[in-house]
Design an enzyme around this catalytic site. Structure first.
Site, PDB file in Angstrom:
ATOM      1  N   ASP A 183       3.811  11.722  -8.272  1.00 50.65           N
ATOM      2  CA  ASP A 183       3.519  12.438  -7.126  1.00 50.65           C
ATOM      3  C   ASP A 183       4.599  13.276  -6.226  1.00 50.65           C
ATOM      4  O   ASP A 183       4.528  14.702  -5.547  1.00 50.65           O
ATOM      5  CB  ASP A 183       3.369  10.854  -6.607  1.00 50.65           C
ATOM      6  CG  ASP A 183       3.141  11.589  -5.137  1.00 50.65           C
ATOM      7  OD1 ASP A 183       1.891  11.631  -5.143  1.00 50.65           O
ATOM      8  OD2 ASP A 183       3.532  11.522  -3.723  1.00 50.65           O
ATOM      9  N   GLY A 228       0.817  -1.211   0.162  1.00 49.29           N
ATOM     10  CA  GLY A 228      -0.060   0.378  -0.017  1.00 49.29           C
ATOM     11  C   GLY A 228       0.437   1.236   0.084  1.00 49.29           C
ATOM     12  O   GLY A 228      -0.233   2.125   0.236  1.00 49.29           O
ATOM     13  N   LYS A 273       3.945  17.699  -4.457  1.00 51.15           N
ATOM     14  CA  LYS A 273       4.514  17.349  -3.532  1.00 51.15           C
ATOM     15  C   LYS A 273       4.785  19.400  -2.892  1.00 51.15           C
ATOM     16  O   LYS A 273       4.698  19.616  -2.631  1.00 51.15           O
ATOM     17  CB  LYS A 273       5.422  16.321  -2.341  1.00 51.15           C
ATOM     18  CG  LYS A 273       3.472  15.721  -2.575  1.00 51.15           C
ATOM     19  CD  LYS A 273       4.795  14.227  -1.963  1.00 51.15           C
ATOM     20  CE  LYS A 273       3.568  12.990  -1.623  1.00 51.15           C
ATOM     21  NZ  LYS A 273       4.009  11.821  -0.914  1.00 51.15           N
TER      22      LYS A 273
END
Ligand code: ADP
Ligand code: ASP
Ligand code: MG
Length: 815
Positions: free
Chosen positions: A678, A664, A682
């Site tokens: 990703d 996960g 950020k």
């Protein structure tokens, strides 16, 4: 001698009447008792409904009559099960009289105020008779006396005025010779000197009792009802409301005039000059202390005593330049209203005299407008004043207390609490006595406003947060569990009452306005939930209109993010771990920030960077305190860190990525992590929060994936390229190893520019030893020029992300 009054609910069922009987029998052992009773609960309304139906030629009035009939016959049968023939016969005769009256109204289709009073008098006549007969059947020395023979009024039907000299003499004469232990009197009803039936106004049984208490100068008047006293707010609207132990007459009058229905406003007047205390008690809970209303209210610690509301108010404004400085406008205005018998609830006039604004019952608005426009016809035609402006669907809320005048800042506190929750105030009135501050607000905001004010003035600073969570997958589930576990702690230690009102996954949504218990919430969501839609969820949050509402987005869904603006516009705070909104176009990000500011609704997204690590909060604090960020160096991807910490010449790149996905740590589509998107999002968010206007395209992203990996169309294809291109990835590792370096995926922000990419980190660098899925952020600022401020720790995982969301929620609570 004692005077007690029992209201509609208190005599609303045989069970409750049995309570009344036992209370009366107790009292009668010590003293002579006079007991005033209302009609059986709901009967006055039913009589009026039947009358209205008959008047409008609707034969359904007979159904209403049958209901009224069976209510009373059943009571007799339940209360006097044996030897009840005479009582049943008398009740039936009275009911026949009622039926004839209704038939008459139907026939002539007319229901005058005079007939209406005759009609409703059946309610109290029946209840008082049945209760007296019940007492007698059980051996009490009791009698029923008809108040119509005692209380004399003028012929102002439906709200008649009492002739005190005659009434007082009647009452004194009657009771001088009375030898009964218990005398039952019907409340509310009276008669004129010529014997016409009148009533004292809706809720008037309280008043009957006060009239009798004053005439006999008894020591105390007891009003027995269905709540344990006068509450700090209507307990039906404010769950946290509590009984007020002591009130002054003035406070009680203000509270009842401004909507505390528990006491009929004129009740105080007859007992006030004799200083007879009024004790409000609960028939259903006789041992509860109740409320004492008397001259003295000093024991109370609170300056504000209660908050009330009056619904269905219309606000009328008379304005125009022709009014300034010319006397007589107000007199003409209020005279016109008086002629129409319209009661004014509230008045405000701006000091400019340019406008007068007043509140009346909505049902009088039409008549008032017509009459006022007619009165000022001339001025209106000359454009000196405008036709009167009428606004409907309003409500008045009032904060009341004798001691408010000696405390500064009460109204400031009241209006800032309402303002913070975006409740628009249409008009304000503060009596010169400063016992009462009233505000006119939209009807739809009443419950919210009462609860906000109650929290601020009466709940010892406990703050209620109402949370709505969308997305109860991995992270969402942990969040719900954390809330469930910490609720008591928050209440006891932080004075935050955290309630989860709504939950939703992609299929179902579940709401409970009083807060979900969270016991078996998963089963409940599946079994009791209704089909979920994003708009449906938003609409429900909006319509519940609860104070301090917080929408929590635990999805990674763009459509959810697209709705944040709607939430914020309705003063609903947004807490999101979803990064999409903050990393979309700069204008979008800016818009959300602006809305958040404008509508006083926090928008928090700490978990967008570094999961639960306080990265954004720290950055915000640096900037708020005047610092300037010069550079940010960071490892921000828990998943990439996991991958490069586990990948070496003994493992396969494919296996490591698969494992990261299985645990996960990656997004469902691992390309979002591995392509660097990703991480780019950020650093974009950190750059923006540092004050730089930047978009995702402005970030330099040097990919480390193989050519085929970058071009892959599907997730499966992508995984295949990892196998095929193992050599490419092994080369990356070999190069780093040769340089005695570690591979880390690094994000950098320097002088307004940002870039992301895989770097070989030499030994001794703070990033070199970063383990597992840890993140690290180093802020170089004006205050931290050489040694950066470093935040380091687990930067991925359901538990830490949930705790980050939790912290954002608490931040709102502490605000
Ligand atoms: P009764 O039939 O006994 O006269 P009412 O219905 O007239 O009773 O008055 C009691 C009701 O008043 C309560 O049930 C409550 O809903 C309502 N109420 C409104 N405001 C207040 C308040 N501030 N304190 C207590 N009760 C209130
Ligand atoms: N029965 C009357 C009413 O409902 C009077 C009262 O209950 O006080 O208004
Ligand atoms: Mg009442």
């Amino acid at each position: 001698m004692k005077v007690l009054k029992f209201g509609g609910t208190s005599v609303g069922s045989s069970k409750n009447i049995n309570n009344v009987v036992s209370i009366l029998n107790n009292y009668a052992q010590k003293d002579q008792v006079i007991c005033v009773v209302s009609a059986v609960g709901g009967v006055t309304d039913k009589l009026l409904e039947a009358g209205y139906l008959a008047q409008t030629k609707n034969s359904d009035y007979t159904d209403k009559f049958e209901t009224i009939k069976s209510i009373h016959l059943n009571l007799v049968k339940e209360l006097i099960p044996e030897h009840n023939e005479t009582v049943l016969e008398t009740v039936t005769t009275k009911l026949n009289g009622l039926k004839s009256l209704l038939d008459g109204i139907y026939l002539i289709n007319e229901l005058s105020p005079k007939t209406s009073d005759k009609l409703v008098s059946y309610g109290e006549l029946l209840s008082s008779y049945i209760i007296a007969e019940t007492l007698k059947s059980r051996g009490a020395n009791a009698e029923r006396k008809n108040s119509q023979e005692l209380i004399t009024t003028n012929a102002n039907f439906t709200k008649a005025e009492v002739n005190y000299p005659i009434t007082n003499t009647n009452i004194q004469d009657y009771f001088k010779n009375s030898t009964f232990d218990i005398t039952i009197l019907p409340g509310f009803i009276a008669s004129t000197a010529t014997g016409e039936f009148t009533t004292l106004g809706r809720g008037g049984s309280d008043f009957t009792a006060a009239i009798v208490a004053a005439a006999l100068e008894v020591e105390q008047l007891e009003i027995w009802t269905d709540v344990s006293g006068m509450f700090t707010a209507n307990p039906k609207l404010v769950k946290q409301a509590m009984p007020i132990e002591k009130l002054s007459y003035q406070e009680a009058m203000e509270l009842s005039h401004f909507g505390a229905k528990v006491l009929y406003p004129p009740t105080v007047q007859p007992v006030l000059s004799l200083q007879i205390p009024i004790h409000i008690k609960n028939t259903l809970e006789p041992e509860a202390v109740g409320t004492i209303i008397s001259q003295d209210s000093t024991s109370a610690t609170n300056t504000a005593k209660g908050i009330t509301n009056i619904s269905n108010v219309a606000l009328l404004t008379l304005q125009g330049n022709g009014m300034v400085g010319i006397p007589g406008f107000s007199r003409r205005l209020f005279q016109t209203l008086a002629q129409e018998k319209i009661n004014i609830i509230l008045i405000t006039q701006a000091s400019s005299e340019h406008s007068i604004c007043f509140g009346i019952d909505e049902k009088d608005a039409e008549v008032a407008k017509t009459a006022i426009d007619a009165e000022f016809e001339n001025e209106i035609s000359l454009n000196k004043i405008d036709p009167i402006l009428v606004e409907n669907d309003l409500s008045i809320i009032a904060l009341i207390g004798d001691n408010m005048k000696s405390h500064q800042g009460i109204s400031g506190k009241m209006f800032s609490a309402l303002g913070k929750n975006n409740i628009n105030i249409r008009a304000i009135a503060q009596g010169a006595s400063e016992k009462n501050i009233s505000a006119v607000i939209a009807q739809k905001d009443v419950k919210k406003a009462l609860n906000i004010l109650h929290e601020v003035f009466f709940e010892g600073n406990i703050k209620q947060l109402n949370v709505f969570i969308t997305g109860v997958g991995n992270v969402g589930e942990r969040l719900v569990e954390q809330i469930k576990q910490q609720r008591k702690y928050l209440k006891d230690n932080l004075k935050i009452n955290l309630r989860v009102i709504g939950l939703s996954n992609s299929r179902k949504m579940l709401f409970n306005e009083d807060g979900l218990t969270l016991k078996n919430w998963k089963e409940q969501l599946n079994e009791d939930g209704i089909p979920a839609t994003l708009e449906g969820f938003l609409e429900t949050v909006k319509s519940l209109n609860l104070r301090n509402s917080i929408f929590v987005d635990v999805t990674a869904n763009k459509d959810v993010a697209d709705l944040y603006a709607q939430y914020l516009k309705h003063s609903i705070a947004v807490v999101a771990c979803n990064k999409i909104a903050c990393s979309s176009a700069f204008e979008k990000y800016k818009e959300l920030k602006t809305l958040s500011y404008k509508y006083n609704a926090p928008y928090l997204f700490e978990t967008n960077v570094g999961a639960g690590l306080p990265v954004i909060d720290t950055l915000n604090n640096l900037i708020a305190s005047g610092d300037k960020v010069t550079s940010i160096q960071a490892v921000l991807s828990g998943s990439l860190n996991f991958v490069f910490n586990n990948f070496n010449d003994t493992t396969k790149f494919y296996d490591v990525v698969k494992q990261a996905a299985a645990e996960g740590y990656t997004e469902p589509d691992p390309r979002i992590d591995l392509s660097g998107v990703d991480v780019a999002r950020k650093i974009l968010i950190l750059a923006r929060e540092s004050g730089t206007e930047m978009n995702l395209e402005d970030i330099e992203n040097t990919p480390f994936l193989s050519e085929a990996g970058l071009k892959s169309d599907t997730v499966d294809d992508f995984y295949q390229t990892l196998i095929a291109d193992e050599a490419h990835y092994q080369n990356l590792f070999a190069s780093a190893k040769a340089n005695k370096a570690q591979l880390k995926y690094v994000a950098e922000f320097n002088n307004g520019k940002a870039k992301v990419g895989l770097r070989e980190i030499p030994e001794g660098h703070p990033f070199y030893n970063l383990k597992g899925k840890d993140n690290i952020v180093m802020f170089y600022t004006q205050r931290y020029p050489e040694q950066p401020m470093i935040i380091k720790g687990a930067g991925a995982g359901a538990d830490v992300t949930a705790s980050g969301l939790f912290a954002d929620i608490i931040r709102i609570g502490n605000n």
